[in-house]
Structures are given as C-alpha cells and as structure tokens.
Design a protein around this motif. Structure first.
Motif, mmCIF file in Angstrom:
data_model
loop_
_atom_site.group_PDB
_atom_site.id
_atom_site.type_symbol
_atom_site.label_atom_id
_atom_site.label_comp_id
_atom_site.label_asym_id
_atom_site.label_seq_id
_atom_site.Cartn_x
_atom_site.Cartn_y
_atom_site.Cartn_z
ATOM 1 N N ALA A 1 6.267 11.531 11.695
ATOM 2 C CA ALA A 1 6.353 12.955 12.041
ATOM 3 C C ALA A 1 5.106 13.392 12.810
ATOM 4 O O ALA A 1 5.190 14.164 13.779
ATOM 5 C CB ALA A 1 6.527 13.798 10.785
ATOM 6 N N HIS A 2 3.943 12.898 12.389
ATOM 7 C CA HIS A 2 2.707 13.250 13.086
ATOM 8 C C HIS A 2 2.669 12.610 14.473
ATOM 9 O O HIS A 2 2.200 13.232 15.446
ATOM 10 C CB HIS A 2 1.503 12.806 12.264
ATOM 11 C CG HIS A 2 0.186 13.305 12.787
ATOM 12 N ND1 HIS A 2 -0.035 14.627 13.089
ATOM 13 C CD2 HIS A 2 -0.975 12.644 13.093
ATOM 14 C CE1 HIS A 2 -1.275 14.782 13.531
ATOM 15 N NE2 HIS A 2 -1.859 13.586 13.560
ATOM 16 N N TYR B 1 9.623 7.451 28.683
ATOM 17 C CA TYR B 1 10.471 7.545 27.500
ATOM 18 C C TYR B 1 9.623 7.228 26.274
ATOM 19 O O TYR B 1 8.606 6.534 26.369
ATOM 20 C CB TYR B 1 11.659 6.579 27.592
ATOM 21 C CG TYR B 1 11.303 5.123 27.450
ATOM 22 C CD1 TYR B 1 11.326 4.493 26.208
ATOM 23 C CD2 TYR B 1 10.931 4.368 28.565
ATOM 24 C CE1 TYR B 1 10.995 3.152 26.074
ATOM 25 C CE2 TYR B 1 10.595 3.036 28.446
ATOM 26 C CZ TYR B 1 10.638 2.426 27.197
ATOM 27 O OH TYR B 1 10.295 1.103 27.070
ATOM 28 N N HIS B 2 10.023 7.761 25.140
ATOM 29 C CA HIS B 2 9.345 7.408 23.898
ATOM 30 C C HIS B 2 10.310 7.561 22.728
ATOM 31 O O HIS B 2 11.109 8.488 22.692
ATOM 32 C CB HIS B 2 8.074 8.233 23.671
ATOM 33 C CG HIS B 2 8.235 9.706 23.860
ATOM 34 N ND1 HIS B 2 8.949 10.503 22.991
ATOM 35 C CD2 HIS B 2 7.754 10.541 24.816
ATOM 36 C CE1 HIS B 2 8.909 11.759 23.398
ATOM 37 N NE2 HIS B 2 8.204 11.813 24.500
ATOM 38 N N PRO B 3 10.260 6.625 21.773
ATOM 39 C CA PRO B 3 11.127 6.712 20.597
ATOM 40 C C PRO B 3 10.717 7.877 19.716
ATOM 41 O O PRO B 3 9.536 8.201 19.596
ATOM 42 C CB PRO B 3 10.913 5.369 19.893
ATOM 43 C CG PRO B 3 9.548 4.941 20.325
ATOM 44 C CD PRO B 3 9.371 5.452 21.726
ATOM 45 N N LEU B 4 11.713 8.510 19.098
ATOM 46 C CA LEU B 4 11.439 9.608 18.183
ATOM 47 C C LEU B 4 11.568 9.181 16.729
ATOM 48 O O LEU B 4 10.681 9.416 15.924
ATOM 49 C CB LEU B 4 12.384 10.778 18.469
ATOM 50 C CG LEU B 4 12.202 11.500 19.805
ATOM 51 C CD1 LEU B 4 13.188 12.653 19.923
ATOM 52 C CD2 LEU B 4 10.772 12.000 19.966
ATOM 53 N N SER C 1 0.825 -1.199 0.000
ATOM 54 C CA SER C 1 0.000 0.000 0.000
ATOM 55 C C SER C 1 0.862 1.252 0.000
ATOM 56 O O SER C 1 1.916 1.294 0.631
ATOM 57 C CB SER C 1 -0.906 0.002 1.233
ATOM 58 O OG SER C 1 -1.754 1.116 1.229
ATOM 59 N N ARG C 2 0.410 2.285 -0.708
ATOM 60 C CA ARG C 2 1.190 3.517 -0.857
ATOM 61 C C ARG C 2 0.792 4.558 0.189
ATOM 62 O O ARG C 2 -0.195 5.274 0.023
ATOM 63 C CB ARG C 2 1.014 4.081 -2.268
ATOM 64 C CG ARG C 2 1.588 3.192 -3.348
ATOM 65 C CD ARG C 2 1.480 3.847 -4.719
ATOM 66 N NE ARG C 2 2.074 3.029 -5.754
ATOM 67 C CZ ARG C 2 2.143 3.357 -7.032
ATOM 68 N NH1 ARG C 2 1.620 4.522 -7.446
ATOM 69 N NH2 ARG C 2 2.691 2.564 -7.917
ATOM 70 N N TRP C 3 1.534 4.610 1.260
ATOM 71 C CA TRP C 3 1.385 5.650 2.279
ATOM 72 C C TRP C 3 2.786 6.019 2.728
ATOM 73 O O TRP C 3 3.745 5.279 2.539
ATOM 74 C CB TRP C 3 0.520 5.180 3.439
ATOM 75 C CG TRP C 3 0.903 3.856 4.035
ATOM 76 C CD1 TRP C 3 0.531 2.615 3.594
ATOM 77 C CD2 TRP C 3 1.746 3.640 5.184
ATOM 78 N NE1 TRP C 3 1.089 1.637 4.379
ATOM 79 C CE2 TRP C 3 1.842 2.238 5.371
ATOM 80 C CE3 TRP C 3 2.418 4.491 6.062
ATOM 81 C CZ2 TRP C 3 2.582 1.666 6.399
ATOM 82 C CZ3 TRP C 3 3.158 3.918 7.094
ATOM 83 C CH2 TRP C 3 3.229 2.530 7.258
ATOM 84 N N ASP C 4 2.927 7.196 3.300
ATOM 85 C CA ASP C 4 4.246 7.747 3.615
ATOM 86 C C ASP C 4 4.583 7.533 5.090
ATOM 87 O O ASP C 4 4.031 8.215 5.966
ATOM 88 C CB ASP C 4 4.253 9.244 3.297
ATOM 89 C CG ASP C 4 5.655 9.841 3.336
ATOM 90 O OD1 ASP C 4 6.538 9.230 3.953
ATOM 91 O OD2 ASP C 4 5.860 10.909 2.737
ATOM 92 N N PRO C 5 5.483 6.601 5.402
ATOM 93 C CA PRO C 5 5.841 6.353 6.810
ATOM 94 C C PRO C 5 6.505 7.556 7.465
ATOM 95 O O PRO C 5 6.404 7.738 8.673
ATOM 96 C CB PRO C 5 6.799 5.158 6.728
ATOM 97 C CG PRO C 5 7.318 5.157 5.329
ATOM 98 C CD PRO C 5 6.209 5.693 4.491
ATOM 99 N N GLU C 6 7.187 8.397 6.670
ATOM 100 C CA GLU C 6 7.828 9.586 7.232
ATOM 101 C C GLU C 6 6.766 10.543 7.788
ATOM 102 O O GLU C 6 6.931 11.118 8.871
ATOM 103 C CB GLU C 6 8.654 10.293 6.163
ATOM 104 C CG GLU C 6 9.835 9.474 5.645
ATOM 105 C CD GLU C 6 10.931 9.343 6.685
ATOM 106 O OE1 GLU C 6 11.008 10.215 7.573
ATOM 107 O OE2 GLU C 6 11.693 8.374 6.641
#
Length: 248
Positions: free
Chosen positions: A87-88, A152-155, A78-83
């Motif tokens: 970011a969101h 903590y949370h991954p960025l 499927s075509r979606w933007d992981p970046e």
C-alpha cells in the motif's frame, strides 16, 4: 524511546527509496532484509526468483550462506505486513509526478501462472498456466497493472486458490474465482487513488458477463477482448465480433 540502530545502506540511490519504508519495520533485521531483497530483485542476475540468486550466491550449494539465511528469515518467518508495504509502495507511485496515474492510462487486469511440481505447494493445482500456454500443475496469481504509452507499474497481486483446496469446493465461503479476484482488485485500485480511462482485460475475462457486471456495478468503464465465438447483440442482427458481414 530507544534510538534505532543504523542499518547498512542499500546500494546507490536505492537507499533513499528503501528508507521510506523503515517506519513499517520493527527492527534492524527486517530493515536490512528489505534492502537486501530489493537489491536482489533489481540487480542483473539470472534467476531472481530463487533465494540463492537474490543473495548473489551459488545455486544449491550456497543455500546455507548467511545472506541466504537472512533472506529466508525475512521472507518466511519475520513478522511484517506485506499489505502495508505494498500500500505504501502504491502510495509513493501515485504521489510522484513522474509515476502518477492519470485519465489517459488503463488498468490492465491479468493473471500469471507458474509451474510447480508435486502437491505440497500452497494454492497449487492443475489449472491453465499462461506461462506455458496449457493446463499444468502450478500456482496462479491475479494482478493489476497501471499503464500508458510511457510507463507501467504493478499495483496489486492476489493469489488464486483452486476450489479443491476447500472442503465444499466453489460453495465454500472463502472461495473466490479469478473473475471475482479481478473485480476486487479493480475496485481496490480505484479506492487507492489510481486514475485510468478504462479497465483492460483479455478474453479470459472479457468472455464472462459476471466480471463485466462487477465492473459495471463499480461504475468502471472497460475495454475487453472476446473470443470469435462470443456472440454480441446489435439492432437488426446477431453476429460474432470477428465475423461481421462486410456491409456493417
């Protein structure tokens, strides 16, 4: 404008979170796949790194299950933007008072390796893998994580591609060492609005002046580990960090 078809909701309070990403997906299949993927990651299952486990089906024999096929399509075709999705996600974390970064936290830079047999895996190669504590065949990802005493949370995470994947090795324009990727991720964390007291890293990064120079150019303070054999400069003598004379 065509009205969007309602999507089957994610379990419980997860739906309210998943709905915040709906604008980044173009159709129902993507929105449904995203919800199923999130649920698979968060539910208490034994192996949430496999598609069958993410979908809640039996290993191997459940590979043809409709839920597994939907996840397969969502993640790989499927075509979606992981970046944009990540970011969101980071934007939501940084703008929520419960998870917002602050100057008392740190930005942890590290890498994670996973064993992969054979040579068909993209970006795979023989290299040091922290998960097994030795050099082995696998893939490595460089990560940044914000942390304080409470949470903590991954960025962000970027995969490392070994030099042998490039025709001219380390001289190739597209090659980036793990140190270069780590510096890039630290700068991008600042650009995204993350606040922290310092960048923290282990000796795999702290022993390399190029990485520290990169942080210095970005005006990012750092606290890093170094190996006992790593010499440090001081007025009046030269010593290793863990072998200082008792009178110092």
């Amino acid at each position: 404008m065509t009205r969007r078809v309602p999507c089957p909701p994610a379990p419980g309070p997860l739906e309210a979170y998943a709905a915040r990403f709906d604008g980044l997906f173009s159709d129902l299949a993507q929105r449904r796949g995203f919800r199923e993927y999130l649920a698979g990651l968060l539910l208490p299952r034994d192996r949430n790194t496999t598609l069958t486990c993410l979908a809640g089906t039996e290993p191997v024999v459940g590979a043809q299950h409709a839920a597994v096929q939907r996840l397969q399509f969502f993640l790989f075709e499927s075509r979606w933007d992981p970046e944009k999705i990540n970011a969101h996600r980071v934007e939501l974390l940084l703008n929520d008072s419960a998870t917002a970064s602050h100057r008392g936290g740190v930005l942890v830079v590290d890498d994670s390796g996973d064993r992969k047999d054979g040579s068909a895996t993209a970006r795979g190669g023989k290299q040091y893998l922290g998960s097994v504590g030795k050099v082995d065949r696998g893939v490595v990802t460089v990560t940044t994580c914000w942390a304080d005493k409470r949470l903590y949370h991954p960025l962000r995470a970027l995969p490392y591609t070994p030099a042998h994947h490039f025709p001219t090795g380390t001289a190739a324009p597209g090659f980036r060492s793990k140190l270069q990727i780590a510096g890039q991720l630290a700068r991008r964390a600042t650009a995204a609005g993350a606040r922290f007291r310092a960048v923290a890293a282990d000796a795999a990064y702290g022993d390399h002046h190029s990485f520290l120079h990169d942080l210095g150019e970005a005006l990012l303070p750092f606290v890093v580990a170094v190996k006992p054999s790593h010499g440090s400069w001081a007025y009046g003598n030269i010593r290793t960090p863990l072998a200082s004379p008792p009178w110092l």
